[in-house]
Design a protein around this motif. Sequence first.
Motif, PDB file in Angstrom:
ATOM      1  N   LEU A 107       0.870  -1.175   0.000  1.00  0.00           N
ATOM      2  CA  LEU A 107       0.000   0.000   0.000  1.00  0.00           C
ATOM      3  C   LEU A 107       0.904   1.221   0.000  1.00  0.00           C
ATOM      4  CD1 LEU A 107      -1.412  -2.374   1.844  1.00  0.00           C
ATOM      5  CD2 LEU A 107      -3.087  -0.589   2.347  1.00  0.00           C
ATOM      6  N   LEU A 108       0.602   2.184  -0.859  1.00  0.00           N
ATOM      7  CA  LEU A 108       1.451   3.363  -0.999  1.00  0.00           C
ATOM      8  C   LEU A 108       0.795   4.570  -0.331  1.00  0.00           C
ATOM      9  CD1 LEU A 108       2.777   3.191  -4.673  1.00  0.00           C
ATOM     10  CD2 LEU A 108       3.630   2.060  -2.623  1.00  0.00           C
ATOM     11  N   PHE A 109       1.529   5.185   0.588  1.00  0.00           N
ATOM     12  CA  PHE A 109       1.104   6.425   1.232  1.00  0.00           C
ATOM     13  C   PHE A 109       2.192   7.451   0.957  1.00  0.00           C
ATOM     14  CE2 PHE A 109      -0.841   2.936   3.458  1.00  0.00           C
ATOM     15  CZ  PHE A 109      -2.162   3.346   3.594  1.00  0.00           C
ATOM     16  N   ARG A 110       1.953   8.307  -0.009  1.00  0.00           N
ATOM     17  CA  ARG A 110       2.962   9.247  -0.485  1.00  0.00           C
ATOM     18  C   ARG A 110       2.848  10.543   0.305  1.00  0.00           C
ATOM     19  NH1 ARG A 110       4.804   7.813  -5.544  1.00  0.00           N
ATOM     20  NH2 ARG A 110       4.938   9.927  -6.326  1.00  0.00           N
ATOM     21  N   ILE A 111       3.922  10.886   0.998  1.00  0.00           N
ATOM     22  CA  ILE A 111       3.923  12.100   1.815  1.00  0.00           C
ATOM     23  C   ILE A 111       4.993  13.054   1.301  1.00  0.00           C
ATOM     24  CG2 ILE A 111       3.064  10.883   3.835  1.00  0.00           C
ATOM     25  CD1 ILE A 111       5.865  10.857   4.955  1.00  0.00           C
ATOM     26  N   GLY A 112       4.871  14.320   1.694  1.00  0.00           N
ATOM     27  CA  GLY A 112       5.839  15.313   1.241  1.00  0.00           C
ATOM     28  C   GLY A 112       5.605  15.773  -0.168  1.00  0.00           C
ATOM     29  N   GLU A 113       4.391  15.544  -0.714  1.00  0.00           N
ATOM     30  CA  GLU A 113       4.097  15.915  -2.082  1.00  0.00           C
ATOM     31  C   GLU A 113       3.680  17.390  -2.157  1.00  0.00           C
ATOM     32  OE1 GLU A 113       5.156  12.864  -3.809  1.00  0.00           O
ATOM     33  OE2 GLU A 113       3.271  12.978  -4.887  1.00  0.00           O
ATOM     34  N   GLY A 114       3.949  18.024  -3.274  1.00  0.00           N
ATOM     35  CA  GLY A 114       3.536  19.412  -3.484  1.00  0.00           C
ATOM     36  C   GLY A 114       4.727  20.328  -3.567  1.00  0.00           C
ATOM     37  N   SER A 115       4.865  21.068  -4.650  1.00  0.00           N
ATOM     38  CA  SER A 115       6.020  21.945  -4.794  1.00  0.00           C
ATOM     39  C   SER A 115       5.576  23.321  -5.231  1.00  0.00           C
ATOM     40  CB  SER A 115       6.999  21.371  -5.825  1.00  0.00           C
ATOM     41  OG  SER A 115       6.387  21.296  -7.090  1.00  0.00           O
ATOM     42  N   LEU A 116       6.436  24.313  -4.973  1.00  0.00           N
ATOM     43  CA  LEU A 116       6.208  25.648  -5.485  1.00  0.00           C
ATOM     44  C   LEU A 116       6.573  25.649  -6.968  1.00  0.00           C
ATOM     45  CD1 LEU A 116       7.839  27.585  -2.515  1.00  0.00           C
ATOM     46  CD2 LEU A 116       5.448  27.004  -2.815  1.00  0.00           C
ATOM     47  N   ASN A 117       6.565  26.784  -7.596  1.00  0.00           N
ATOM     48  CA  ASN A 117       6.918  26.841  -9.001  1.00  0.00           C
ATOM     49  C   ASN A 117       8.375  26.421  -9.202  1.00  0.00           C
ATOM     50  OD1 ASN A 117       4.356  27.783  -9.708  1.00  0.00           O
ATOM     51  ND2 ASN A 117       4.949  29.897  -9.269  1.00  0.00           N
ATOM     52  N   GLY A 119      12.172  26.006  -9.440  1.00  0.00           N
ATOM     53  CA  GLY A 119      13.241  26.854  -8.937  1.00  0.00           C
ATOM     54  C   GLY A 119      12.905  27.608  -7.676  1.00  0.00           C
ATOM     55  N   GLN A 120      11.700  27.392  -7.126  1.00  0.00           N
ATOM     56  CA  GLN A 120      11.276  28.144  -5.946  1.00  0.00           C
ATOM     57  C   GLN A 120      11.215  27.279  -4.688  1.00  0.00           C
ATOM     58  OE1 GLN A 120       7.721  30.373  -6.679  1.00  0.00           O
ATOM     59  NE2 GLN A 120       8.489  31.309  -8.542  1.00  0.00           N
ATOM     60  N   GLY A 121      11.755  26.068  -4.774  1.00  0.00           N
ATOM     61  CA  GLY A 121      11.815  25.232  -3.583  1.00  0.00           C
ATOM     62  C   GLY A 121      10.605  24.336  -3.426  1.00  0.00           C
ATOM     63  N   ASN A 122      10.617  23.547  -2.378  1.00  0.00           N
ATOM     64  CA  ASN A 122       9.576  22.569  -2.110  1.00  0.00           C
ATOM     65  C   ASN A 122       8.591  23.098  -1.084  1.00  0.00           C
ATOM     66  OD1 ASN A 122       8.143  20.216  -2.079  1.00  0.00           O
ATOM     67  ND2 ASN A 122       9.604  19.080  -0.858  1.00  0.00           N
ATOM     68  N   LEU A 123       7.330  22.756  -1.251  1.00  0.00           N
ATOM     69  CA  LEU A 123       6.304  23.155  -0.294  1.00  0.00           C
ATOM     70  C   LEU A 123       6.550  22.507   1.076  1.00  0.00           C
ATOM     71  CD1 LEU A 123       3.600  24.697   0.030  1.00  0.00           C
ATOM     72  CD2 LEU A 123       2.432  22.591  -0.625  1.00  0.00           C
ATOM     73  N   LYS A 124       7.073  21.285   1.080  1.00  0.00           N
ATOM     74  CA  LYS A 124       7.406  20.544   2.304  1.00  0.00           C
ATOM     75  C   LYS A 124       6.235  20.496   3.283  1.00  0.00           C
ATOM     76  CE  LYS A 124      12.274  21.790   1.826  1.00  0.00           C
ATOM     77  NZ  LYS A 124      13.459  22.480   2.397  1.00  0.00           N
ATOM     78  N   PRO A 125       5.096  19.990   2.835  1.00  0.00           N
ATOM     79  CA  PRO A 125       3.938  19.959   3.737  1.00  0.00           C
ATOM     80  C   PRO A 125       4.009  18.791   4.712  1.00  0.00           C
ATOM     81  CG  PRO A 125       3.370  18.935   1.661  1.00  0.00           C
ATOM     82  CD  PRO A 125       4.787  19.424   1.515  1.00  0.00           C
ATOM     83  N   PRO A 126       3.306  18.871   5.829  1.00  0.00           N
ATOM     84  CA  PRO A 126       3.141  17.689   6.679  1.00  0.00           C
ATOM     85  C   PRO A 126       2.225  16.698   5.980  1.00  0.00           C
ATOM     86  CG  PRO A 126       1.733  19.466   7.442  1.00  0.00           C
ATOM     87  CD  PRO A 126       2.570  20.031   6.327  1.00  0.00           C
ATOM     88  N   PRO A 127       2.218  15.435   6.385  1.00  0.00           N
ATOM     89  CA  PRO A 127       1.259  14.489   5.802  1.00  0.00           C
ATOM     90  C   PRO A 127      -0.163  14.979   6.061  1.00  0.00           C
ATOM     91  CG  PRO A 127       2.933  13.339   7.087  1.00  0.00           C
ATOM     92  CD  PRO A 127       3.096  14.798   7.383  1.00  0.00           C
ATOM     93  N   PRO A 128      -1.013  15.073   5.034  1.00  0.00           N
ATOM     94  CA  PRO A 128      -2.399  15.493   5.279  1.00  0.00           C
ATOM     95  C   PRO A 128      -3.053  14.625   6.354  1.00  0.00           C
ATOM     96  CG  PRO A 128      -1.945  15.431   2.923  1.00  0.00           C
ATOM     97  CD  PRO A 128      -0.753  14.820   3.612  1.00  0.00           C
TER      98      PRO A 128
END
Length: 484
Positions: A107-117, A119-128
Amino acid sequence: VNSALGSVAPSTEATPTNSSRGAPGGLPDSNLDFAALCGRVLVMRKPWRLETNHEGHRNNIRDVAEYLQGKCRRRYQIFSVEHRGSGHSLSREEAAKGYKEFNDQALLFRIGEGSLNPGQGNLKPPPPLSLLCSFCSSLAFWLNLERCNISILQISEHASAATLLCLSALLLSLDVAANARDAVKCLEASCVADGKNPKKKSSTISWIDYSSWHPSLRRYLGYFEQQCLQVGGRRAGETSRLCFQCVQVKRFKSADEDDISVEVWATRQDEDGKAVNFHLVTDRNSYEPQYSAPKEGTLLLDMAPQGRSPLWVQGDVAVIVKSVSHPHINCRYFFHTDFVKVKGSDYLFLTKEDLDIDKDVIDSIPEDVQIGLVLSNSEAGDMLAQTSMVSTRSAHGGGDSGCAASDLALPQGRPPADKLQFTRFHLVEPDPRIFKELVAGGFAEADVRVALQVTKNVWMDAVDFLSRNFPMQTTGGSRLATWA
């Protein structure tokens, strides 16, 4: 196989010792690198195709697959909680290829997903939060299904506080820890005990001191603790909805011109419901500045200017304040709408201690930075309640986007063992022809999905699995005779 928790875990099973003999969870002996989190829950780093390396805590993937398929066939599932940044994130289809050796029992639980535009770095969100609950519910279901079942948690080879949050939440959910503080101590003890093994130079789970976690990760562990201890209040299936009215930024970064930008992100499921990701819902093209003092690093924004639809958010939300000229200089605030208590309208006052800021830019943001959020749950509430969709404004003035309110709803109280969450994130897709026949034979649809996923659509194995674990919903004697 090496134990990690010792006497910390309140398991009813015998607790294994820190030796290569006496594998945890009733596993036969092996020369592989695992760490025991609690009864029948093991942790391993993502395996590779090189030889098994105990010092690096990396197992050879074929060694692990042959061991599990030979010794634990139909008794194990791999729960992948790998943390992936935007720079090397694979699609779900690409990531699934790494589990072929395990007969797709994962089972796949993908965390840390989501980026800014770019060259602007990673959103680095917590797991929803909804993903955390799904992870805990699906694992609890597998453990409860049969006493001989084991769960293998696969984590990234890189240290990740977001992964530690997932493991801490699991200890809370399984009642191994009574509260968030105990869960963190329990996990840290696991790492310390595992690292003391004479055959290892470090622990399988890379520990990051709790004080070094981003504020959002500590906040979300607190949310999950409240979720587990919740009594009454919000009804199951409901998720609070809030309207953004104003954002005030003070002393963010001095500039010679209008150099401050604010973005709002919110979560939604992908089309097949197997992932929950952050998506941009509004930026500087949508709001209207009411006051701006660039040299003071100050900005006041009307997030719902006249003539535009209100900005409603639901579930996990991110507010990003960044420099336009140097977008990697940004600070991020994550929250969940269920845990923001708003009566009419309210003002959230945030300081630097509340914000996620990358270490390489933390000195670029003043110590006395302040961010204020004005949120409401009353304006146009009656109109919103008439629809099951969350109306969110496109970042570039386009049409509405959103997700059904029930998609991101949290359970009431501790996440229960849930076969629907198990089947939702499992890699195997049930064969529609076999599925139809087994349902016609008297088994419940949800039960048939589990059986076909665990047996990878092998007909007689699925019938045997159903007969052992699930009752028939209708009389199916004639069907069983025909199958035999």
